[in-house]
Write a protein that holds these residues in place. Structure first.
Motif, PDB file in Angstrom:
ATOM      1  N   CYS A 280     -25.632 -24.354  39.558  1.00  0.00           N
ATOM      2  CA  CYS A 280     -26.151 -25.063  38.332  1.00  0.00           C
ATOM      3  C   CYS A 280     -27.678 -25.034  38.136  1.00  0.00           C
ATOM      4  O   CYS A 280     -28.117 -25.042  37.213  1.00  0.00           O
ATOM      5  N   ILE A 281     -28.124 -25.619  39.258  1.00  0.00           N
ATOM      6  CA  ILE A 281     -29.580 -26.158  39.349  1.00  0.00           C
ATOM      7  C   ILE A 281     -30.216 -24.883  39.098  1.00  0.00           C
ATOM      8  O   ILE A 281     -31.369 -24.895  38.467  1.00  0.00           O
ATOM      9  N   SER A 282     -30.202 -23.817  40.002  1.00  0.00           N
ATOM     10  CA  SER A 282     -30.924 -22.664  39.844  1.00  0.00           C
ATOM     11  C   SER A 282     -30.714 -21.937  38.707  1.00  0.00           C
ATOM     12  O   SER A 282     -31.976 -21.555  38.048  1.00  0.00           O
ATOM     13  N   ALA A 283     -29.558 -21.989  37.907  1.00  0.00           N
ATOM     14  CA  ALA A 283     -29.555 -21.562  36.455  1.00  0.00           C
ATOM     15  C   ALA A 283     -30.285 -22.180  35.582  1.00  0.00           C
ATOM     16  O   ALA A 283     -30.994 -21.476  34.726  1.00  0.00           O
ATOM     17  N   ILE A 284     -30.338 -23.576  35.591  1.00  0.00           N
ATOM     18  CA  ILE A 284     -30.638 -24.318  34.416  1.00  0.00           C
ATOM     19  C   ILE A 284     -32.260 -24.078  34.749  1.00  0.00           C
ATOM     20  O   ILE A 284     -33.406 -24.163  33.702  1.00  0.00           O
ATOM     21  N   THR A 285     -32.825 -24.245  35.958  1.00  0.00           N
ATOM     22  CA  THR A 285     -34.225 -23.773  36.300  1.00  0.00           C
ATOM     23  C   THR A 285     -34.814 -22.576  35.856  1.00  0.00           C
ATOM     24  O   THR A 285     -35.864 -22.574  35.109  1.00  0.00           O
ATOM     25  N   GLN A 286     -34.135 -21.677  35.868  1.00  0.00           N
ATOM     26  CA  GLN A 286     -34.461 -20.163  35.431  1.00  0.00           C
ATOM     27  C   GLN A 286     -34.503 -20.256  33.616  1.00  0.00           C
ATOM     28  O   GLN A 286     -35.494 -19.610  33.411  1.00  0.00           O
ATOM     29  N   LEU A 287     -33.549 -20.822  33.438  1.00  0.00           N
ATOM     30  CA  LEU A 287     -33.479 -20.819  31.690  1.00  0.00           C
ATOM     31  C   LEU A 287     -34.811 -21.458  31.399  1.00  0.00           C
ATOM     32  O   LEU A 287     -35.387 -21.313  30.268  1.00  0.00           O
ATOM     33  N   HIS A 288     -34.983 -22.676  31.989  1.00  0.00           N
ATOM     34  CA  HIS A 288     -36.086 -23.772  31.683  1.00  0.00           C
ATOM     35  C   HIS A 288     -37.424 -22.777  31.801  1.00  0.00           C
ATOM     36  O   HIS A 288     -38.233 -23.120  30.910  1.00  0.00           O
ATOM     37  N   SER A 289     -37.509 -22.098  32.770  1.00  0.00           N
ATOM     38  CA  SER A 289     -38.844 -21.459  33.294  1.00  0.00           C
ATOM     39  C   SER A 289     -38.889 -20.430  32.240  1.00  0.00           C
ATOM     40  O   SER A 289     -40.339 -20.078  31.849  1.00  0.00           O
ATOM     41  N   THR A 290     -38.243 -19.850  31.643  1.00  0.00           N
ATOM     42  CA  THR A 290     -38.045 -18.620  30.820  1.00  0.00           C
ATOM     43  C   THR A 290     -38.029 -19.010  29.368  1.00  0.00           C
ATOM     44  O   THR A 290     -38.494 -18.535  28.375  1.00  0.00           O
ATOM     45  N   GLY A 291     -37.803 -20.347  28.948  1.00  0.00           N
ATOM     46  CA  GLY A 291     -37.682 -20.726  27.750  1.00  0.00           C
ATOM     47  C   GLY A 291     -36.556 -20.125  26.977  1.00  0.00           C
ATOM     48  O   GLY A 291     -36.292 -20.352  25.375  1.00  0.00           O
ATOM     49  N   GLU A 292     -35.582 -19.481  27.681  1.00  0.00           N
ATOM     50  CA  GLU A 292     -34.251 -18.977  26.960  1.00  0.00           C
ATOM     51  C   GLU A 292     -33.324 -19.987  26.841  1.00  0.00           C
ATOM     52  O   GLU A 292     -33.113 -21.082  27.389  1.00  0.00           O
ATOM     53  N   LEU A 293     -32.530 -19.925  25.918  1.00  0.00           N
ATOM     54  CA  LEU A 293     -31.210 -20.755  25.684  1.00  0.00           C
ATOM     55  C   LEU A 293     -29.789 -20.111  26.141  1.00  0.00           C
ATOM     56  O   LEU A 293     -28.691 -20.852  26.260  1.00  0.00           O
ATOM     57  N   MET A 294     -29.800 -19.080  26.737  1.00  0.00           N
ATOM     58  CA  MET A 294     -28.548 -18.263  27.059  1.00  0.00           C
ATOM     59  C   MET A 294     -28.738 -17.305  28.083  1.00  0.00           C
ATOM     60  O   MET A 294     -29.875 -16.666  28.461  1.00  0.00           O
ATOM     61  N   ALA A 295     -27.896 -17.244  29.305  1.00  0.00           N
ATOM     62  CA  ALA A 295     -28.002 -15.978  30.149  1.00  0.00           C
ATOM     63  C   ALA A 295     -26.835 -15.517  30.502  1.00  0.00           C
ATOM     64  O   ALA A 295     -25.704 -15.954  30.072  1.00  0.00           O
ATOM     65  N   LYS A 296     -26.873 -14.254  30.882  1.00  0.00           N
ATOM     66  CA  LYS A 296     -25.487 -13.580  31.529  1.00  0.00           C
ATOM     67  C   LYS A 296     -25.356 -13.862  32.781  1.00  0.00           C
ATOM     68  O   LYS A 296     -26.385 -13.550  33.723  1.00  0.00           O
ATOM     69  N   VAL A 297     -24.014 -13.837  33.363  1.00  0.00           N
ATOM     70  CA  VAL A 297     -23.707 -14.249  34.779  1.00  0.00           C
ATOM     71  C   VAL A 297     -23.375 -12.868  35.084  1.00  0.00           C
ATOM     72  O   VAL A 297     -21.979 -12.248  34.517  1.00  0.00           O
ATOM     73  N   VAL A 298     -23.810 -12.179  36.276  1.00  0.00           N
ATOM     74  CA  VAL A 298     -23.338 -11.017  36.770  1.00  0.00           C
ATOM     75  C   VAL A 298     -22.851 -11.309  38.092  1.00  0.00           C
ATOM     76  O   VAL A 298     -23.119 -11.994  38.974  1.00  0.00           O
ATOM     77  N   SER A 299     -22.043 -10.188  38.561  1.00  0.00           N
ATOM     78  CA  SER A 299     -21.498 -10.205  39.969  1.00  0.00           C
ATOM     79  C   SER A 299     -22.364  -9.692  40.927  1.00  0.00           C
ATOM     80  O   SER A 299     -23.534  -9.435  40.819  1.00  0.00           O
ATOM     81  N   ARG A 300     -22.056  -9.801  42.303  1.00  0.00           N
ATOM     82  CA  ARG A 300     -22.802  -9.176  43.437  1.00  0.00           C
ATOM     83  C   ARG A 300     -23.131  -7.795  43.037  1.00  0.00           C
ATOM     84  O   ARG A 300     -24.398  -7.328  43.575  1.00  0.00           O
ATOM     85  N   SER A 301     -22.176  -7.173  42.305  1.00  0.00           N
ATOM     86  CA  SER A 301     -22.651  -5.590  42.262  1.00  0.00           C
ATOM     87  C   SER A 301     -23.432  -5.470  40.792  1.00  0.00           C
ATOM     88  O   SER A 301     -23.672  -4.272  40.231  1.00  0.00           O
ATOM     89  N   GLY A 302     -23.762  -6.433  40.064  1.00  0.00           N
ATOM     90  CA  GLY A 302     -24.577  -6.524  38.899  1.00  0.00           C
ATOM     91  C   GLY A 302     -23.634  -6.311  37.638  1.00  0.00           C
ATOM     92  O   GLY A 302     -24.278  -6.186  36.506  1.00  0.00           O
ATOM     93  N   VAL A 303     -22.489  -6.516  37.595  1.00  0.00           N
ATOM     94  CA  VAL A 303     -21.562  -6.153  36.284  1.00  0.00           C
ATOM     95  C   VAL A 303     -21.310  -7.652  35.568  1.00  0.00           C
ATOM     96  O   VAL A 303     -21.079  -8.724  36.349  1.00  0.00           O
ATOM     97  N   PRO A 304     -21.721  -7.631  34.434  1.00  0.00           N
ATOM     98  CA  PRO A 304     -21.806  -8.861  33.796  1.00  0.00           C
ATOM     99  C   PRO A 304     -20.176  -9.434  33.711  1.00  0.00           C
ATOM    100  O   PRO A 304     -19.220  -8.739  33.380  1.00  0.00           O
ATOM    101  N   ILE A 305     -20.027 -10.757  34.015  1.00  0.00           N
ATOM    102  CA  ILE A 305     -18.726 -11.310  33.984  1.00  0.00           C
ATOM    103  C   ILE A 305     -18.837 -12.548  33.345  1.00  0.00           C
ATOM    104  O   ILE A 305     -17.522 -13.140  32.775  1.00  0.00           O
ATOM    105  N   GLY A 306     -19.718 -13.034  32.521  1.00  0.00           N
ATOM    106  CA  GLY A 306     -19.883 -14.170  31.696  1.00  0.00           C
ATOM    107  C   GLY A 306     -20.859 -14.759  31.135  1.00  0.00           C
ATOM    108  O   GLY A 306     -21.794 -13.816  31.372  1.00  0.00           O
ATOM    109  N   ILE A 307     -20.994 -15.677  30.367  1.00  0.00           N
ATOM    110  CA  ILE A 307     -22.009 -16.251  29.482  1.00  0.00           C
ATOM    111  C   ILE A 307     -22.273 -17.723  29.903  1.00  0.00           C
ATOM    112  O   ILE A 307     -21.219 -18.484  29.951  1.00  0.00           O
TER     113      ILE A 307
END
Length: 325
Positions: A280-307
């Motif tokens: 969660c810390i990695s995700a919030i750091t990435q969103l904060h650095s990009t200034g975005e409010l949402m991100a898609k969660v992808v599996s190891r193979s790159g398939v989107p699995i969540g928001i």
């Protein structure tokens, strides 16, 4: 007799030094070591190296304590043989008489002093521990190899325990900061919340794609605003159909829809992606650095699995302190 007295005093001193250093090592503020080390202090860097390699420190301390105890024992035996030759009673009584002295001055007092002032005393005596670390390096290396072999045999790693101790230490550091007025209650709660979610994966708070309400390019703005009010959401993912799959490609903010004059969705914000294995810390750091409010969660193979949204991540941090440790 002078050599005997020298061996005894040196043995008590070394026992006090290694016993106190052991207590000070586990009490020293690692945050201060990091700051001093970044400032170029070689002694702080050495002590920080030992905190990252505790097996080396423990091996050096064990060897030093054994050497000290051997020197004290040898001096008592030599003194007994020189003063009371052939007296077996004295040989048994003298070690019993000297044991309280060794315990008080070689164990109890140094541990107490290092417990009360670990940073100050380690700064003053760290150079001496560095010398003994170099001197005992061959034996310490052998003990380290044996420790690694035992770790491999048992399948246990000290990393989990080390991280738990580090987290406890940081929480204590924050508590002390609050007591001295460095951090207020709200700041301390947020910092402790960060520690609470540090080991949680982002998938523990993300929403699966099947449960996410989405929109497409060309959707009516009025309809989106009406549904957003009812669902009390501030951002909506934008998806598109790629073959048989629906893939999130971006998001829109409800406030932008209010302020815009278009009747349909035409533009959207880019949607960054985080891996399902990220914390969660990695995700919030990435969103904060990009200034975005949402991100898609992808599996190891790159398939989107969540928001996952910034709001969900922030809520997880604020609620983490409420959960039992």
């Amino acid at each position: 007799m002078g050599i005997v007295l020298f061996l005894f005093v040196l043995g008590v001193f070394l026992s006090a030094f290694f016993s106190g250093s052991e207590t000070g090592f586990y009490r020293v503020t690692r945050v201060r070591l990091v700051l001093d080390g970044l400032g170029g202090d070689w002694l702080s860097r050495f002590l920080l190296f030992l905190t990252n390699h505790p097996a080396l420190f423990v091996a050096t301390t064990l060897i030093g304590n054994n050497v000290a105890n051997y020197m004290v024992s040898l001096s008592i035996v030599l003194f007994t043989q020189a003063t009371f030759p052939g007296n077996s009673t004295a040989e048994m009584a003298l070690p019993l008489v000297m044991a309280p002295v060794l315990f008080v001055y070689g164990e109890l007092l140094p541990k107490y002093f290092f417990y009360r002032a670990p940073n100050f005393l380690l700064r003053r005596t760290g150079w001496l521990f560095f010398v003994f670390t170099v001197l005992f390096a061959p034996c310490s290396a052998l003990l380290w190899v044996l420790g690694r072999a035992l770790q491999t045999l048992l399948g246990e790693s000290p990393e989990t325990v080390r991280l738990a101790l580090a987290r406890t230490e940081l929480e204590d550091f924050l508590e002390e900061g609050g007591e001295f007025g460095i951090l207020n209650k709200a700041q301390r709660r947020v910092a402790q919340g960060v520690f609470g979610v540090a080991n949680r994966r982002v998938t523990s708070i993300s929403t699966p794609l099947s449960r996410v309400w989405t929109a497409k390019i060309g959707s009516k703005v009025n309809n989106l605003i009406r549904v957003a009010k009812r669902k009390q959401i501030s951002v909506i993912p934008i998806v598109e159909t790629q073959g048989k799959r629906t893939v999130p490609i971006g998001y829109v903010r409800i406030c932008d829809l209010y302020m815009g004059d278009g009747e349909e969705i035409e533009n959207y914000h880019p949607l960054p992606e985080v891996r399902a294995s990220d914390s969660c810390i990695s995700a919030i750091t990435q969103l904060h650095s990009t200034g975005e409010l949402m991100a898609k969660v992808v599996s190891r193979s790159g398939v989107p699995i969540g928001i996952v949204t910034m709001q969900e991540l922030q809520r997880a941090i604020l609620d983490a302190k409420k959960q039992p440790a």
